[in-house]
Scaffold this motif. Structure first.
Motif, PDB file in Angstrom:
ATOM      1  N   LEU A  82     -10.332  -0.136  45.205  1.00 29.79           N
ATOM      2  CA  LEU A  82      -9.184  -1.131  45.195  1.00 29.79           C
ATOM      3  C   LEU A  82      -9.720  -2.505  44.441  1.00 29.79           C
ATOM      4  O   LEU A  82     -10.681  -3.077  44.945  1.00 29.79           O
ATOM      5  CB  LEU A  82      -8.657  -1.300  46.485  1.00 29.79           C
ATOM      6  N   SER A  83      -9.046  -2.927  43.490  1.00 28.58           N
ATOM      7  CA  SER A  83      -9.340  -4.101  42.842  1.00 28.58           C
ATOM      8  C   SER A  83      -8.040  -4.749  42.348  1.00 28.58           C
ATOM      9  O   SER A  83      -6.990  -4.182  42.279  1.00 28.58           O
ATOM     10  CB  SER A  83     -10.252  -4.069  41.721  1.00 28.58           C
ATOM     11  N   PHE A  84      -8.163  -6.282  41.898  1.00 30.36           N
ATOM     12  CA  PHE A  84      -7.048  -7.006  41.636  1.00 30.36           C
ATOM     13  C   PHE A  84      -7.321  -7.706  40.246  1.00 30.36           C
ATOM     14  O   PHE A  84      -8.802  -8.207  40.190  1.00 30.36           O
ATOM     15  CB  PHE A  84      -6.481  -7.822  42.618  1.00 30.36           C
ATOM     16  N   TYR A  85      -6.493  -7.988  39.374  1.00 32.47           N
ATOM     17  CA  TYR A  85      -6.604  -9.183  38.383  1.00 32.47           C
ATOM     18  C   TYR A  85      -5.548  -9.758  38.348  1.00 32.47           C
ATOM     19  O   TYR A  85      -4.202  -8.943  37.973  1.00 32.47           O
ATOM     20  CB  TYR A  85      -7.230  -8.789  37.060  1.00 32.47           C
ATOM     21  N   VAL A  86      -5.445 -11.061  38.377  1.00 29.53           N
ATOM     22  CA  VAL A  86      -4.213 -11.622  38.565  1.00 29.53           C
ATOM     23  C   VAL A  86      -4.149 -12.712  37.494  1.00 29.53           C
ATOM     24  O   VAL A  86      -5.198 -13.580  37.508  1.00 29.53           O
ATOM     25  CB  VAL A  86      -3.900 -12.436  39.929  1.00 29.53           C
ATOM     26  N   GLU A 107      -0.204 -19.847  39.245  1.00 33.16           N
ATOM     27  CA  GLU A 107      -0.906 -19.818  40.679  1.00 33.16           C
ATOM     28  C   GLU A 107      -1.715 -18.567  41.061  1.00 33.16           C
ATOM     29  O   GLU A 107      -1.527 -18.291  42.311  1.00 33.16           O
ATOM     30  CB  GLU A 107       0.310 -20.038  41.682  1.00 33.16           C
ATOM     31  N   ALA A 108      -2.263 -18.081  40.190  1.00 30.70           N
ATOM     32  CA  ALA A 108      -3.159 -17.014  40.139  1.00 30.70           C
ATOM     33  C   ALA A 108      -4.168 -16.998  41.376  1.00 30.70           C
ATOM     34  O   ALA A 108      -4.150 -15.992  42.125  1.00 30.70           O
ATOM     35  CB  ALA A 108      -3.683 -16.497  39.088  1.00 30.70           C
ATOM     36  N   GLU A 109      -4.588 -18.127  41.538  1.00 32.94           N
ATOM     37  CA  GLU A 109      -5.873 -18.372  42.539  1.00 32.94           C
ATOM     38  C   GLU A 109      -5.303 -18.158  44.035  1.00 32.94           C
ATOM     39  O   GLU A 109      -6.043 -17.930  44.925  1.00 32.94           O
ATOM     40  CB  GLU A 109      -6.697 -19.565  42.253  1.00 32.94           C
ATOM     41  N   ARG A 110      -4.016 -18.387  44.082  1.00 33.78           N
ATOM     42  CA  ARG A 110      -3.434 -18.246  45.368  1.00 33.78           C
ATOM     43  C   ARG A 110      -3.186 -16.921  45.812  1.00 33.78           C
ATOM     44  O   ARG A 110      -2.659 -16.543  47.056  1.00 33.78           O
ATOM     45  CB  ARG A 110      -2.090 -19.280  45.465  1.00 33.78           C
ATOM     46  N   VAL A 111      -2.963 -15.935  44.849  1.00 38.69           N
ATOM     47  CA  VAL A 111      -2.777 -14.549  45.311  1.00 38.69           C
ATOM     48  C   VAL A 111      -3.680 -13.817  46.064  1.00 38.69           C
ATOM     49  O   VAL A 111      -4.913 -13.840  45.425  1.00 38.69           O
ATOM     50  CB  VAL A 111      -2.073 -13.902  44.012  1.00 38.69           C
ATOM     51  N   LYS A 112      -3.557 -13.205  47.395  1.00 39.79           N
ATOM     52  CA  LYS A 112      -4.536 -12.398  47.840  1.00 39.79           C
ATOM     53  C   LYS A 112      -4.865 -11.312  47.050  1.00 39.79           C
ATOM     54  O   LYS A 112      -4.319 -10.419  46.672  1.00 39.79           O
ATOM     55  CB  LYS A 112      -3.818 -12.097  49.269  1.00 39.79           C
ATOM     56  N   ALA A 113      -6.424 -11.273  47.078  1.00 47.13           N
ATOM     57  CA  ALA A 113      -6.803 -10.093  45.988  1.00 47.13           C
ATOM     58  C   ALA A 113      -7.835  -9.081  47.045  1.00 47.13           C
ATOM     59  O   ALA A 113      -8.757  -8.942  46.987  1.00 47.13           O
ATOM     60  CB  ALA A 113      -7.583 -10.463  45.109  1.00 47.13           C
ATOM     61  N   GLY A 143      -2.613  -5.045  38.723  1.00 42.01           N
ATOM     62  CA  GLY A 143      -2.667  -6.210  37.795  1.00 42.01           C
ATOM     63  C   GLY A 143      -1.556  -6.848  38.305  1.00 42.01           C
ATOM     64  O   GLY A 143      -0.372  -6.403  38.413  1.00 42.01           O
ATOM     65  N   ILE A 144      -1.659  -8.344  38.129  1.00 39.13           N
ATOM     66  CA  ILE A 144      -0.268  -9.008  38.561  1.00 39.13           C
ATOM     67  C   ILE A 144      -0.084 -10.217  37.714  1.00 39.13           C
ATOM     68  O   ILE A 144      -1.135 -11.127  37.608  1.00 39.13           O
ATOM     69  CB  ILE A 144      -0.486  -9.765  40.108  1.00 39.13           C
ATOM     70  N   GLU A 145       0.880 -10.467  36.832  1.00 42.22           N
ATOM     71  CA  GLU A 145       1.104 -11.210  35.826  1.00 42.22           C
ATOM     72  C   GLU A 145       2.356 -12.178  36.303  1.00 42.22           C
ATOM     73  O   GLU A 145       3.504 -11.763  36.663  1.00 42.22           O
ATOM     74  CB  GLU A 145       1.494 -10.921  34.699  1.00 42.22           C
ATOM     75  N   PRO A 160       7.471 -18.565  40.753  1.00 44.62           N
ATOM     76  CA  PRO A 160       6.735 -19.574  41.349  1.00 44.62           C
ATOM     77  C   PRO A 160       6.548 -18.933  42.890  1.00 44.62           C
ATOM     78  O   PRO A 160       7.702 -18.475  43.460  1.00 44.62           O
ATOM     79  CB  PRO A 160       7.169 -20.657  41.313  1.00 44.62           C
ATOM     80  N   LEU A 161       5.599 -19.174  43.693  1.00 46.10           N
ATOM     81  CA  LEU A 161       5.469 -18.589  44.917  1.00 46.10           C
ATOM     82  C   LEU A 161       6.013 -19.782  45.894  1.00 46.10           C
ATOM     83  O   LEU A 161       6.015 -20.930  45.740  1.00 46.10           O
ATOM     84  CB  LEU A 161       3.637 -18.506  45.385  1.00 46.10           C
TER      85      LEU A 161
END
Length: 299
Positions: free
Chosen positions: A42-46, A50-56, A83-85, A89-90
């Protein structure tokens, strides 16, 4: 053999529209994009503002929904690269969590060979989210009314007249859904229940016909907005500015703090400027833009 990547685009949503508390939602032309590729772990790239706020990690909501789909079909979920683009807004009342839930479910279903029907995907999404107003339009698009019927959901399409433009004003502060729910009363009067029932009926007809006078009345609410307005700094000022610039009405989008004005096309640009200026006068920077209703849903 080439990797198989599933790409899913999911629209933002605005829930409630005033009197439609917890039962009406509409998909908007603002999007989050998700990709799912089988991998060794499992890995993520966001990416996005606000990418740094998404849990990876495994607590990521899109991944939790991904796992739920595989549990539903009795299979072990494969390790994936997600991958999340971010374009939604959160924590602003625009259904960002609903996009993650729908994205994860739709991506998993496609990766598994589409064993689950859209209706079952929808029921899974509602079960995860806890209510239908955001996830239903995020999945199938349009403006939708959801009602329970003998442990099932009846989903009704609400036609949206082409002359009605949704203008969103997204402030640079957040409001959690939990906080917005804490201020609501546990009981309401019969008069308030009747008021909202009447205004919900009028809202549906006003959206269908584009009747501005009906919309002005229909966007009133007594179940949630009077209690939540105080949580949104500058609410009265922004509302007044929108109405003075020609908006038919203004509501809290979802749990807030984003505010949504419904306006005629000819008034949209003026309403945008007025809402932005009103919030700016209180020290709040807001991203204000005219959108449309997304009719496609997740794709």
């Amino acid at each position: 053999m080439a990797e198989t990547t599933i790409n899913v685009t999911v629209p933002a949503t605005t829930a409630n529209l005033g009197a439609g508390f917890d039962c009406i939602g509409a998909a908007l032309t603002l999007y989050n994009k998700f990709s799912f590729t089988k991998a060794k772990e499992l890995s993520f790239y966001v990416t996005g503002a606000e990418a740094e706020r998404v849990k990876a990690d495994e607590s990521n909501l899109a991944y939790q929904a991904f796992v739920k789909l595989y549990e539903h079909i009795g299979q072990v979920p494969p390790p994936v690269r997600i991958g999340i683009e971010l374009g939604v807004p959160l924590a602003r009342g625009l259904g960002s969590s609903a996009t993650a839930i729908v994205g994860g479910l739709v991506g998993a279903n496609k990766l598994a060979g589409s064993p689950v029907s859209e209706a079952d995907v929808m029921n899974l999404a509602i079960a995860i989210e806890g209510h239908p107003d955001n996830v239903v339009p995020a999945l199938i698009g349009g403006c939708r009314l959801a009602a329970t019927y003998e442990q099932n959901w009846a989903i009704c399409d609400i036609p949206w007249h082409e002359s009605i433009v949704p203008v969103v004003a997204i402030p640079d502060f957040e409001l959690s859904t939990a906080e917005a729910r804490r201020v609501l009363p546990t009981q309401v009067s019969r008069a308030d229940a009747i008021f909202n029932a009447a205004h919900l009926g009028l809202l549906i007809r006003a959206l269908q016909t584009g009747d501005g006078d009906w919309l002005k009345a229909a966007l009133q609410d007594r179940l949630h907005q009077p209690y939540r307005q105080g949580l949104i700094r500058g609410f009265d000022l922004v509302q007044g500015a929108a109405l003075e610039a020609g908006a038919w009405g203004l509501v809290i989008s979802g749990a807030g703090p984003t505010l949504l004005a419904l306006v005629d096309k000819a008034q949209a640009a003026g309403v945008e400027k007025s809402m932005a200026a009103a919030w700016h006068s209180t020290g709040v920077m807001a991203d204000v833009r005219s959108l449309s209703i997304d009719t496609q849903g997740a794709k």
